[in-house]
Structure formats: structure tokens, C-alpha cells
Design a protein around this motif. Structure first.
Motif, PDB file in Angstrom:
ATOM      1  N   MET A   1       0.752  -1.314   0.117  1.00  0.00           N
ATOM      2  CA  MET A   1       0.117   0.016   0.040  1.00  0.00           C
ATOM      3  C   MET A   1       0.738   1.313   0.015  1.00  0.00           C
ATOM      4  SD  MET A   1      -3.008   1.083   2.670  1.00  0.00           S
ATOM      5  CE  MET A   1      -1.812   1.552   4.097  1.00  0.00           C
ATOM      6  N   SER A   2       0.336   2.162  -0.986  1.00  0.00           N
ATOM      7  CA  SER A   2       1.274   3.478  -1.155  1.00  0.00           C
ATOM      8  C   SER A   2       1.184   4.230   0.453  1.00  0.00           C
ATOM      9  CB  SER A   2       0.779   4.262  -2.140  1.00  0.00           C
ATOM     10  OG  SER A   2       1.277   5.612  -2.218  1.00  0.00           O
ATOM     11  N   ILE A   3       2.502   4.679   0.601  1.00  0.00           N
ATOM     12  CA  ILE A   3       2.420   5.679   1.877  1.00  0.00           C
ATOM     13  C   ILE A   3       3.131   6.926   1.684  1.00  0.00           C
ATOM     14  CG2 ILE A   3       2.553   3.616   3.570  1.00  0.00           C
ATOM     15  CD1 ILE A   3       5.370   4.714   4.208  1.00  0.00           C
ATOM     16  N   PHE A   4       2.772   7.964   2.425  1.00  0.00           N
ATOM     17  CA  PHE A   4       3.696   9.286   2.264  1.00  0.00           C
ATOM     18  C   PHE A   4       4.524   9.528   3.586  1.00  0.00           C
ATOM     19  CE2 PHE A   4       0.192   9.530  -0.552  1.00  0.00           C
ATOM     20  CZ  PHE A   4       0.257  10.400  -1.500  1.00  0.00           C
ATOM     21  N   SER A   5       5.705  10.141   3.169  1.00  0.00           N
ATOM     22  CA  SER A   5       6.535  10.430   4.317  1.00  0.00           C
ATOM     23  C   SER A   5       6.740  12.124   4.379  1.00  0.00           C
ATOM     24  CB  SER A   5       7.742   9.893   4.438  1.00  0.00           C
ATOM     25  OG  SER A   5       8.711   9.901   3.347  1.00  0.00           O
ATOM     26  N   TYR A   6       6.922  12.785   5.432  1.00  0.00           N
ATOM     27  CA  TYR A   6       7.382  14.079   5.514  1.00  0.00           C
ATOM     28  C   TYR A   6       8.665  14.162   6.501  1.00  0.00           C
ATOM     29  CZ  TYR A   6       6.830  19.265   5.114  1.00  0.00           C
ATOM     30  OH  TYR A   6       7.062  20.488   4.850  1.00  0.00           O
ATOM     31  N   HIS A   7       9.798  14.686   5.947  1.00  0.00           N
ATOM     32  CA  HIS A   7      10.729  14.770   6.750  1.00  0.00           C
ATOM     33  C   HIS A   7      11.305  16.253   7.036  1.00  0.00           C
ATOM     34  CE1 HIS A   7      11.819  10.371   5.480  1.00  0.00           C
ATOM     35  NE2 HIS A   7      10.911  10.923   4.647  1.00  0.00           N
ATOM     36  N   LEU A   8      11.945  16.498   8.190  1.00  0.00           N
ATOM     37  CA  LEU A   8      12.711  17.698   8.532  1.00  0.00           C
ATOM     38  C   LEU A   8      13.877  17.398   8.990  1.00  0.00           C
ATOM     39  CD1 LEU A   8       9.570  19.489  10.444  1.00  0.00           C
ATOM     40  CD2 LEU A   8      10.532  20.052   7.970  1.00  0.00           C
ATOM     41  N   VAL A   9      14.858  18.089   8.345  1.00  0.00           N
ATOM     42  CA  VAL A   9      16.320  17.739   8.880  1.00  0.00           C
ATOM     43  C   VAL A   9      17.265  19.258   8.295  1.00  0.00           C
ATOM     44  CG1 VAL A   9      16.878  16.890   6.510  1.00  0.00           C
ATOM     45  CG2 VAL A   9      18.218  16.186   8.613  1.00  0.00           C
ATOM     46  N   LYS A  10      18.310  19.203   9.159  1.00  0.00           N
ATOM     47  CA  LYS A  10      19.141  20.263   9.089  1.00  0.00           C
ATOM     48  C   LYS A  10      20.158  19.732   8.508  1.00  0.00           C
ATOM     49  CE  LYS A  10      21.187  24.374  11.495  1.00  0.00           C
ATOM     50  NZ  LYS A  10      21.326  25.037  12.812  1.00  0.00           N
ATOM     51  N   ILE A  11      20.693  20.310   7.326  1.00  0.00           N
ATOM     52  CA  ILE A  11      21.943  19.788   6.692  1.00  0.00           C
ATOM     53  C   ILE A  11      22.891  20.712   6.566  1.00  0.00           C
ATOM     54  CG2 ILE A  11      20.356  18.061   5.350  1.00  0.00           C
ATOM     55  CD1 ILE A  11      20.550  19.595   3.016  1.00  0.00           C
ATOM     56  N   PRO A  12      24.459  20.358   6.200  1.00  0.00           N
ATOM     57  CA  PRO A  12      25.345  21.084   5.869  1.00  0.00           C
ATOM     58  C   PRO A  12      24.923  22.254   4.709  1.00  0.00           C
ATOM     59  CG  PRO A  12      26.436  18.956   6.141  1.00  0.00           C
ATOM     60  CD  PRO A  12      24.512  18.775   5.853  1.00  0.00           C
ATOM     61  N   PHE A 103       2.741  13.049  -8.107  1.00  0.00           N
ATOM     62  CA  PHE A 103       2.288  12.562  -6.951  1.00  0.00           C
ATOM     63  C   PHE A 103       1.263  11.580  -7.467  1.00  0.00           C
ATOM     64  CE2 PHE A 103       4.467  15.627  -4.566  1.00  0.00           C
ATOM     65  CZ  PHE A 103       5.042  14.816  -3.729  1.00  0.00           C
ATOM     66  N   LYS A 104       0.953  10.519  -7.118  1.00  0.00           N
ATOM     67  CA  LYS A 104      -0.300   9.538  -7.526  1.00  0.00           C
ATOM     68  C   LYS A 104      -1.206   9.384  -6.222  1.00  0.00           C
ATOM     69  CE  LYS A 104       2.326   6.804 -10.742  1.00  0.00           C
ATOM     70  NZ  LYS A 104       3.088   5.443 -11.056  1.00  0.00           N
ATOM     71  N   THR A 105      -2.686   9.756  -6.740  1.00  0.00           N
ATOM     72  CA  THR A 105      -3.884   9.565  -5.654  1.00  0.00           C
ATOM     73  C   THR A 105      -3.817   8.273  -5.525  1.00  0.00           C
ATOM     74  OG1 THR A 105      -4.805  11.746  -6.586  1.00  0.00           O
ATOM     75  CG2 THR A 105      -6.081  10.291  -5.146  1.00  0.00           C
ATOM     76  N   PRO A 106      -3.723   7.716  -4.201  1.00  0.00           N
ATOM     77  CA  PRO A 106      -3.913   6.225  -3.773  1.00  0.00           C
ATOM     78  C   PRO A 106      -5.482   6.041  -3.809  1.00  0.00           C
ATOM     79  CG  PRO A 106      -2.546   7.414  -2.072  1.00  0.00           C
ATOM     80  CD  PRO A 106      -3.138   8.395  -3.042  1.00  0.00           C
ATOM     81  N   GLU A 107      -5.773   4.877  -4.174  1.00  0.00           N
ATOM     82  CA  GLU A 107      -7.365   4.531  -4.332  1.00  0.00           C
ATOM     83  C   GLU A 107      -7.735   4.170  -2.698  1.00  0.00           C
ATOM     84  OE1 GLU A 107      -7.707   0.853  -6.556  1.00  0.00           O
ATOM     85  OE2 GLU A 107      -6.950   1.711  -8.611  1.00  0.00           O
TER      86      GLU A 107
END
Length: 238
Positions: A1-12, A103-107
Motif C-alpha cells: 500500500m502506498s504511503i507518504f512521508s514528511y521529513h525535516l532535517v538540518k543539513i550542511p 504524486f499519485k492519488t491512492p485508491e
């Protein structure tokens, strides 16, 4: 099943600058459907300010074929290891308004356990260049409404040059979020969002726009020294 993720990170800093011109997540990554890499901004901040464009703070919004694909990326890819040092929430799709390419809309559509369950909202827009001044005039009051709303747990904006803007917000309950959208919140100037939507309907700011609503399913890591933003099934996520 398709899932989404949201990430927050501090990078160089140098990696952040490189990310302005090329996406750090390879589009051919196994199991990746689509991703957006954006620079974080503070909602409602002045247009010309250090808090408006937080170059080292990166927001990644991605869609994956399944959780295994996301796990493999985080464990086996160099940038995935960097993302693991930040904060992430995994999301199950609930609803979508509008459309956005990539992005693809999941069923399958997830449902909250109750109207008092937390909910996550993501907006993404591809701006019309000549509409930016008008968008800022109508949009910044809405940013302040979301930022200061007692129903939000975490909220921020992000941008990817030249024309992609996005917002991310975690709400204590779905009702508090929908009350804000329709101008029914018990806050000063509650109709800022609904008025901006009427202006968008009159003359659109964007050539693509979508609002996505999600059920949070798991949370990992820390952001600015904080963790466990979302009470998921009443459990501590640490």
C-alpha cells in the motif's frame, strides 16, 4: 500500500545549496513514486528576513510504494542516512482537493479513529510568476492564522525555486483544522483562510494546486530538540 512521508532535517550549507539545483533523492530510487525537496520557511515571517528562507533546514515530502521501500532508502542510501538524523512522520492518505503533477492519488483512503484524532495537512502549489505579489498579500495573513492557531501542534512553510511553495501542519483534531478552513475558529480574524480561497477562486494564483489530508501512522526522530509531536493511538513514540 502506498504511503507518504514528511521529513525535516538540518543539513550542511553546501549540501543545502546543491539541493537548490538538484533533488538529493534520485527519481529512479526503487519504490519511490515521487518526492519534493524544499527549503523550510517560518510561516508568517516577513518576506525579507532570515526566517523566511532557512537554507539549511530542509523539508522532504515523498510518496513510496510501501513502507519497505522507505525503510530500504533510509538504511541503504547516503541521503537516507542524513534524513534518519532528523524528524519524520509517516502518513496514510485520506483526502485530496485539486491536483499536482508527480504524486499519485491512492485508491485506498484511511480513516481517523475519531473526530478528535490528530490529522496532518500538506498543500503544494506551482505558482504563476506574475501572481506572486498578490499571493503574498493574501497568503501571509493565512500563514499567521495557521501559525498562531491553538489547534496546531507544528506548522511551517517551504519553497523550491523557482515556483513551488508548500505548507505542512499537524492539527490536534480534524475538527479544529476544518473550523479554521471554513472561518469558524474562535480566534481573531477567523475568515482569513476562507477569504483567501474566495480570492483564489476569483483569479487563481497557481497553475497547479493541491491540498492533501493524512492520518499520521508513525513518527521518528527529533526536530529542534523536540519529539513525539503526534499522539498516535495514545502511545509514546520514543
Amino acid at each position: 500500500m502506498s504511503i507518504f512521508s514528511y521529513h525535516l532535517v538540518k543539513i550542511p550549507f553546501l549540501l543545502a545549496v546543491k539541493g537548490l539545483f538538484s533533488d538529493p533523492i534520485n527519481k529512479k530510487t526503487k519504490g519511490l513514486i515521487y518526492s519534493e525537496c524544499m527549503t523550510a520557511m517560518t510561516l508568517g515571517s516577513p518576506i525579507i528576513s532570515s526566517s523566511r528562507f532557512l537554507i539549511r533546514q530542509v523539508a522532504i515530502f515523498a510518496q513510496w510504494e510501501n513502507e519497505e521501500a522507505l525503510d530500504n532508502y533510509l538504511k541503504n542510501e547516503k541521503f537516507g542516512e542524513i534524513l534518519n538524523k532528523g524528524w519524520c512522520v509517516r502518513l496514510a492518505f485520506m483526502r485530496q482537493w485539486g491536483r499536482i503533477s508527480g504524486f499519485k492519488t491512492p485508491e485506498f483512503k484511511a480513516e481517523l479513529e475519531s473526530p478528535l484524532s490528530p490529522v496532518v495537512a500538506v498543500t503544494i502549489a506551482r505558482m504563476k510568476p506574475f501572481a506572486v505579489p498578490r499571493f503574498l498579500r493574501w497568503g501571509r495573513p493565512v500563514e499567521k492564522l495557521v501559525r498562531d492557531h491553538p489547534g496546531t501542534i507544528l506548522s511551517l512553510a517551504s519553497i523550491r525555486l523557482p515556483n513551488t511553495v508548500s505548507t505542512f501542519s499537524i492539527w490536534k483534531t480534524e475538527k479544529e483544522m476544518t473550523d479554521m478552513v471554513h472561518g469558524h475558529s474562535a480566534v481573531p480574524k477567523p475568515k482569513r483562510h476562507s477569504n483567501a480561497m474566495k480570492e483564489r477562486e476569483r483569479k487563481d494564483f497557481h497553475f497547479e494546486f493541491t491540498t492533501l489530508r493524512f492520518k499520521p501512522i508513525s513518527e521518528f526522530g527529533t526536530w529542534k530538540g523536540q519529539k513525539n509531536f503526534i499522539p498516535i493511538n495514545g502511545k509514546d513514540n520514543s
